[in-house]
Design an enzyme around this catalytic site. Structure first.
Site, short mmCIF file in Angstrom:
data_model
loop_
_atom_site.label_atom_id
_atom_site.label_comp_id
_atom_site.label_asym_id
_atom_site.label_seq_id
_atom_site.Cartn_x
_atom_site.Cartn_y
_atom_site.Cartn_z
N HIS A 3 1.25 1.28 1.81
CA HIS A 3 0.20 2.20 1.34
C HIS A 3 -1.14 1.90 1.99
CE1 HIS A 3 -0.60 -0.63 -2.33
NE2 HIS A 3 -1.59 -0.78 -1.48
N ASN A 6 4.02 -2.03 0.65
CA ASN A 6 4.94 -0.89 0.84
C ASN A 6 4.38 0.11 1.85
OD1 ASN A 6 2.86 0.24 -0.58
ND2 ASN A 6 4.06 0.83 -2.37
N ASP A 43 -10.95 4.05 -2.98
CA ASP A 43 -10.23 4.32 -4.23
C ASP A 43 -10.87 3.62 -5.42
OD1 ASP A 43 -9.55 1.83 -3.22
OD2 ASP A 43 -7.45 2.32 -2.88
N GLU A 78 0.55 6.13 -1.83
CA GLU A 78 1.83 5.43 -1.95
C GLU A 78 2.91 6.16 -1.16
OE1 GLU A 78 1.86 2.57 -3.22
OE2 GLU A 78 1.06 2.43 -5.25
C1 F6R Z 1 -7.92 -1.25 -1.58
C2 F6R Z 1 -6.81 -0.46 -1.15
C3 F6R Z 1 -5.43 -0.99 -0.96
C4 F6R Z 1 -5.38 -2.39 -0.34
C5 F6R Z 1 -3.93 -2.86 -0.20
C6 F6R Z 1 -3.83 -4.26 0.36
O1 F6R Z 1 -9.10 -0.46 -1.65
O2 F6R Z 1 -7.01 0.68 -0.99
O3 F6R Z 1 -4.73 -0.10 -0.14
O4 F6R Z 1 -6.00 -2.38 0.89
O5 F6R Z 1 -3.30 -2.82 -1.44
O6 F6R Z 1 -4.35 -5.15 -0.57
P1 F6R Z 1 -4.56 -6.68 -0.23
O7 F6R Z 1 -5.63 -6.75 0.80
O8 F6R Z 1 -5.00 -7.30 -1.53
O9 F6R Z 1 -3.25 -7.21 0.27
#
Ligand code: F6R
Length: 259
Positions: free
Chosen positions: A156, A154, A85, A161
Site C-alpha cells: 500500500h 502489502n 492520510d 490498500e
Molecule cells: C503513512 C502511510 C503508509 C506508510 C506505510 C509504511 O502516511 O501512508 O502508507 O507509509 O504503512 O509504514 P512504515 O514506514 O511504518 O513501515
C-alpha cells in the site's frame, strides 16, 4: 514486456521509464539521501508543495531535515504541505493521529507556517464531505511538487490498500487486517485501532511532479521486489509508481536483498 535493468554504481535504473532505485547502506544513509532530495526541492523552489507521509520509515528523514533547519541550511517559511492520510475518528490531540505525528516529528521543529500544512480531517464523520474537502485543498494548493511515500508490507501507498482497481482521489478506506495488525502495537488494544482512514488517491499521487519512496529493512524486501520489479497491478498499489515519469526509490541494502 521485459524491463531491462541497467546496473549502476549506486543501484539500478530501468531503461525506458524514469524510476530510479538508489541503494542506501542502511536506514541512516537512506534517511540522509531522502532528506537531501527534499532539501534540494525546497532550495530550488522555496514555495513548493510537499506531499508528506507518516509511519516509521520517514522519521529519520524528518530528523535530518530538522537538523539542517537548525543549522540554518533550510527554510520552510514558504513551504506548503499536504499529507497522504489520516485515521478516521482520531482526535488531533490523540498521539496516534497523523496530525500529532507531523507536529511531533517535523512541523513543530521548523519554521513552516502551520496554516499551510494540511491533512485530511479525521474528525469529519461524513466521509464524502471529508474527501471532497481534501480534494479541494489539494486542488487549491496547485498540485504536489514532491510526494514522499513509505511502502506498506502489502504494497500500500498512503492507505491505498490492495484492490481490484486503483482509487483515483481522496477516499475513505477500510483498513486491511494486515494493516490493523501492523498498527496494533501503537494502541492499547486491537479494538482501539481505527478501522478506517481517509487517504489521498492514486491519481493524486501519480500527478505529483516527483515521487520519492523510502524503504528500509528485510521485512520489506519481498514487497520491494513485487512492487518495483513485478507487474503493475492494483493488487500491489505501489507498482503503479513504475509508470511515474520521475519516481525515486531509496531503499537500504536489507530492503533490496531480494533483488
Ligand atoms: C503513512 C502511510 C503508509 C506508510 C506505510 C509504511 O502516511 O501512508 O502508507 O507509509 O504503512 O509504514 P512504515 O514506514 O511504518 O513501515
Amino acid at each position: 514486456m521485459r524491463r531491462v535493468l541497467e546496473t549502476a554504481k549506486n543501484g539500478w535504473r530501468r531503461k525506458g521509464v524514469e524510476m530510479r532505485i538508489i541503494k542506501a547502506r542502511d536506514y541512516n544513509d537512506m534517511s540522509r539521501k531522502a532528506a537531501n532530495i527534499i532539501s534540494a526541492q525546497i532550495i530550488m523552489k522555496p514555495d513548493c508543495v510537499l506531499g508528506l507521509a507518516t509511519g516509521s520509515t520517514p522519521i529519520g528523514t524528518y530528523k535530518q531535515l530538522v537538523e539542517w533547519y537548525e543549522k540554518g541550511d533550510l527554510d520552510f517559511s514558504e513551504v506548503t504541505s499536504v499529507n497522504l492520510d489520516e485515521y478516521k475518528g482520531l482526535n488531533r490531540d490523540n498521539d496516534q493521529s497523523y496530525y500529532y505525528f507531523m507536529n511531533d516529528n517535523l512541523f513543530s521543529h521548523v519554521n513552516i507556517c502551520k496554516e499551510r500544512t494540511h491533512l485530511p480531517n479525521g474528525m469529519e464523520p461524513d466521509s464524502e464531505k471529508a474527501c471532497a474537502d481534501y480534494n479541494a485543498v489539494i486542488a487549491s494548493v496547485g498540485g504536489i511538487d514532491l510526494q514522499l511515500l513509505g511502502l506498506g508490507h502489502n504494497g500500500h501507498i498512503g492507505f491505498n490498500e490492495p484492490a481490484d482497481s486503483f482509487e483515483l482521489e481522496t477516499h475513505c478506506v477500510d483498513l486491511t487486517e494486515s494493516t490493523i495488525e501492523a498498527n496494533k502495537r501503537f494502541f492499547a488494544s486491537y479494538d482501539d485501532v481505527p478501522k478506517q482512514a481517509y487517504t489521498m488517491g492514486i491519481k493524486t499521487i501519480m500527478q505529483a511532479k516527483k515521487v520519492l519512496v523510502v524503504v528500509s529493512g528485510k521485512d520489506k524486501a519481498h514487497i520491494v521486489k513485487e512492487a518495483f520489479f513485478g507487474p503493475v497491478t492494483p493488487r500491489v498499489p505501489a507498482s503503479i509508481l513504475q509508470l511515474h515519469s520521475d519516481a525515486i526509490v531509496i531503499a537500504d541494502e536489507d530492503a533490496l536483498s531480494e533483488i
